[in-house]
Design an enzyme around this catalytic site. Structure first.
Site, PDB file in Angstrom:
ATOM      1  N   GLU A 170       4.454  -5.024  -0.053  1.00 44.91           N
ATOM      2  CA  GLU A 170       3.717  -6.288   0.081  1.00 44.91           C
ATOM      3  C   GLU A 170       2.225  -6.038   0.002  1.00 44.91           C
ATOM      4  O   GLU A 170       1.737  -4.950   0.303  1.00 44.91           O
ATOM      5  CB  GLU A 170       4.071  -6.978   1.400  1.00 44.91           C
ATOM      6  CG  GLU A 170       4.126  -6.091   2.641  1.00 44.91           C
ATOM      7  CD  GLU A 170       2.809  -5.489   3.072  1.00 44.91           C
ATOM      8  OE1 GLU A 170       1.772  -6.188   2.938  1.00 44.91           O
ATOM      9  OE2 GLU A 170       2.793  -4.344   3.545  1.00 44.91           O
ATOM     10  N   GLU A 316       2.499  -1.682   1.019  1.00 43.38           N
ATOM     11  CA  GLU A 316       2.807  -1.525  -0.403  1.00 43.38           C
ATOM     12  C   GLU A 316       4.179  -0.899  -0.648  1.00 43.38           C
ATOM     13  O   GLU A 316       4.579  -0.711  -1.791  1.00 43.38           O
ATOM     14  CB  GLU A 316       1.735  -0.684  -1.130  1.00 43.38           C
ATOM     15  CG  GLU A 316       0.314  -1.216  -0.976  1.00 43.38           C
ATOM     16  CD  GLU A 316      -0.737  -0.284  -1.555  1.00 43.38           C
ATOM     17  OE1 GLU A 316      -0.364   0.652  -2.297  1.00 43.38           O
ATOM     18  OE2 GLU A 316      -1.924  -0.472  -1.246  1.00 43.38           O
TER      19      GLU A 316
END
Length: 349
Positions: A170, A316
């Site tokens: 994310e 991430e």
């Protein structure tokens, strides 16, 4: 509203899996977690010869209305700036995807910036960020449905290319706030124990974040007490990238993919997915416990044993990518190690 058919993997094959592992030319149980991982993946794929073909990584971006209340040290524009940086190959997630052979999909689900002209970003924007849940629900039911369907479609695209293992990351400034609230509500843990520094808040910042999230919970109390459905916290507090991640996890479980879960935010999404469909946990491998306060507690809620604890807090999905070689080793073990008979070694147990 979409429903999923997620079943606990059929355990009929378990005895044959265990026999194969025990007959590899090694002391019984000597490869520990690798044996557990191989067993889990064999059950997910319903085979004695599992594969990790075409690994894919979804990187989902979205902004959060609650960021306007100063709950993050990072400004909102960092979301879109980093999304563009990812297209240049300059992020941690890019490096690890290259290293381990993952196909990276960078997806704008709700970034507060026009990224439609940027090559390398898939445009699935639902809105330019969620609403501020201090005053109103973060999204409507229709937006929630769109975010779930976005996750489903992204997974279907991966499956069409032969993907059997998926991880999700994310990018969204402020998304530790909804994660903390979900942890509090789904795990029945005091809110103060669910709130950490995020991208680097000091003690005063953490105190302010607690006050804001406490006020938000009070504002929506009539919808949350008693908590009769997991959907209410998802719609009231969630981010578009987080709901899309939940949709992706549920579709991946429905299609018997291996799901790698990393980080505080993605663990919160996994927790939410499990609240909706408990059997989805059977398809998840929890890869890393990060430094965010409360992450270990959240993993304990679902009795998850992370593979790594490297102090990462980048997000991430980088922890999942770092853990991938361990999972690859488990598959190589069951597929490539010789057994006692073929190696002409006396089986001594």
């Amino acid at each position: 509203m979409r429903t999923f058919k997620i079943e606990t993997p059929d355990r009929t094959l378990h005895s044959a899996i265990q026999t194969k592992i025990d007959n590899l030319n090694k002391p019984k149980g000597s490869l520990g977690r690798l044996e557990e991982l191989a067993t889990q993946i064999c059950l997910i794929q319903q085979t004695l010869s599992p594969e990790l073909s075409h690994p894919c990584h979804l990187l989902l971006g979205g902004d959060h209305g609650i960021e306007r209340e100063g709950v993050s040290i990072s400004p909102r524009e960092v979301t879109w700036q980093q999304m563009i940086n990812f297209t240049h190959g300059g992020g941690g997630v890019n490096m690890f995807c290259r290293q381990h052979g993952f196909k990276l999909r960078i997806v704008d689900v709700g970034v507060d910036y026009d990224l439609s002209h940027i090559d390398g970003i898939i445009n699935r924007k639902i809105a330019r960020g969620t609403k501020n849940f201090l005053y109103e629900p973060a999204m409507t039911e229709e937006e929630y449905d769109k975010a779930i369907e976005t996750g489903v479609q992204l997974v279907d695209d991966c499956i069409a290319e032969g993907c059997k293992i998926l991880c999700i990351g994310e990018m969204g400034i402020g998304n530790t706030s909804p994660s903390s609230i979900w942890m509090h509500l789904f795990g029945n843990i005091p809110l103060k124990d669910c709130i950490g520094a995020g991208a680097g808040l000091n003690n005063d910042g953490i105190r302010h974040k607690y006050e804001i999230l406490s006020r938000a919970l009070s504002h929506h109390q009539s919808y949350l007490s008693p908590l009769t459905s997991p959907l209410s916290p998802l719609i009231i507090f969630g981010g578009f990238e987080m709901i899309a991640a939940i949709g992706a996890m549920l579709r991946a479980a429905e299609c018997h993919l291996v799901i790698l879960v990393d980080g505080f935010i993605m663990t919160a999404c996994a927790l939410a997915a499990i609240q909706l469909y408990p059997a989805s946990q059977d398809y998840m491998i929890f890869t890393h416990c990060g430094d965010e306060s409360g992450h270990r507690k959240m993993l304990d809620i679902i009795d998850a044993k992370p593979l790594l604890s490297l102090g990462l807090r980048l997000g991430e999905g980088t922890g999942a990518l770092c853990a991938y070689p361990i999972i690859d080793s488990a598959i190589r073990m069951i597929n490539e190690m010789n057994n006692f008979d073929n190696a002409n070694i006396t089986k001594y147990f």
